[in-house]
Design an enzyme around this catalytic site. Sequence first.
Site, PDB file in Angstrom:
ATOM      1  CG  ASP A  79      -0.112  -0.060   2.473  1.00 50.58           C
ATOM      2  OD1 ASP A  79       0.645  -0.701   2.523  1.00 50.58           O
ATOM      3  OD2 ASP A  79      -0.658   0.764   3.393  1.00 50.58           O
ATOM      4  CD  GLU A 146       4.267   0.758   6.697  1.00 50.95           C
ATOM      5  OE1 GLU A 146       5.282   0.858   7.662  1.00 50.95           O
ATOM      6  OE2 GLU A 146       3.707   1.676   5.946  1.00 50.95           O
TER       7      GLU A 146
END
Length: 487
Positions: A79, A146
């Site tokens: 991400d 994350e």
Amino acid sequence: MSQEIRNLEPKALWNQFADLNAVPRPSKKEEQVIQFMKDFGNRLGLETFEDDIRNVIIRKPATPGMENCKPIVLQGHLDMVHQKNNDTVFDFETQGIDMYVDGDWVRAKGTTLGADNGLGVAAIMAVLESTDIPHPAIEALFTIDEETGMTGALNLQGGILQGQILLNLDTEEDDEIDIGCAGGIDVTATAEYDEEDTPEGSVGYSITVKGLQGGHSGMDIHKGLGNANKIMNRLLFDGFDNFGLQIASIAGGSLRNAIPRESVAKVIIAAVYDEAFVFDMQQIVNEIKAEFKTTEPNLEIVFEKLTEVPTKVMPSIAQFYFVRSMYTAHNGVYRMSADFDNLVETSNNIAKVIVGEGQLTVQCLTRSSVESSKMDLANALRSAFELMGCEVEFSGAYPGWTPNPESEILDVLVGIYEKQNNAKPNVVACHAGLECGILGTNYPEMDMISFGPTIHGAHSPDERASISSSQKFWKFFLEILASIPAK
């Protein structure tokens, strides 16, 4: 996608990054990039699978002659932070990142670049696809989410990975080798209030704070950058105390892990104070700009009279406690480390403030490499907001990563760095949330290290990746893979 990105050296790295950045991948919206990564592994004929939380794992056997080396985990997160300038029209859920070359830097047009952690992911992809790079047996671990909770790392079960060494490719200075990081916790204050009608004879204003640099709420927190929410509160505090200003709405900041760059408030004052209010506010604006002239030279604070006066506002008593709680709530560095020079131990970012329609929300991200200090600051914030009647929730807590100066893989990396660069690397712990500490809870025997290419301005539209540093990083990475110790 600009062809000039694909022509950069090392092409193996930048071509993978270009492919990755063509896929939308904002945090918590990773469906497309998960499928992209599974398709990538399957196309290479490698063992590829998802775990229960949707992390993607790809396994590749050792190259000939390296079968007796310790198996390794190469780890990065899929991400990216989705931040854009207010005047940039962009949909992170449907569009790929528009990149360009600016001297030694790769940038994006008005948005975050995604080099955090896209360059690390691309480096792993390049090794997986390679036919001529020596390496031991590899497990490539691509985690999700994350940036907004580390839920991929937190939910990775023990027993899935067999690697003995983990190389995390999420550090953002190429002369640093990270052996520790901060943990974090989300602090959220919420309250309801009964709106009241705007008094007759009122005028409305919008107040906009913009032009701040923003940045990573951990790695950049020590730089003295402006926080749009705290600057806005100074203006509201003064306007309330001196002119009876009342708040109709506030929208400040966006993501917990980004220092807020912009805030917009709509307020009302009695028309009789109009001229004096504008004069007084300009004096305060001048003072704030003078304070931030070095760190925030592009700061703008704009007052505009509204053609339509807001019809509902926050009551004075609720506002009294709100602006004082915001003033009291700590933002920035709370404590420096006593064990590591120039390392922030504990900090807080007042990341997002939303007020309006009888609802109030303040979102913070508190970080620390010391668990007790993290909770000390979290409780200080809790106290500040509970005193005004807020409900305060702690969530999303994750542990720090305790440094291990005796790490075997650390010795390997230091030796390679010194040989390649004729200089010693900076062996550090960082004030950011790396996934190593979390992964270590289920894999306590795994030897972990973190390194990466130079990336500046992460978590902001000014994010940029150094081209020359990527070349240095790639050379370093390949030598590390060829030098993994024997089992």
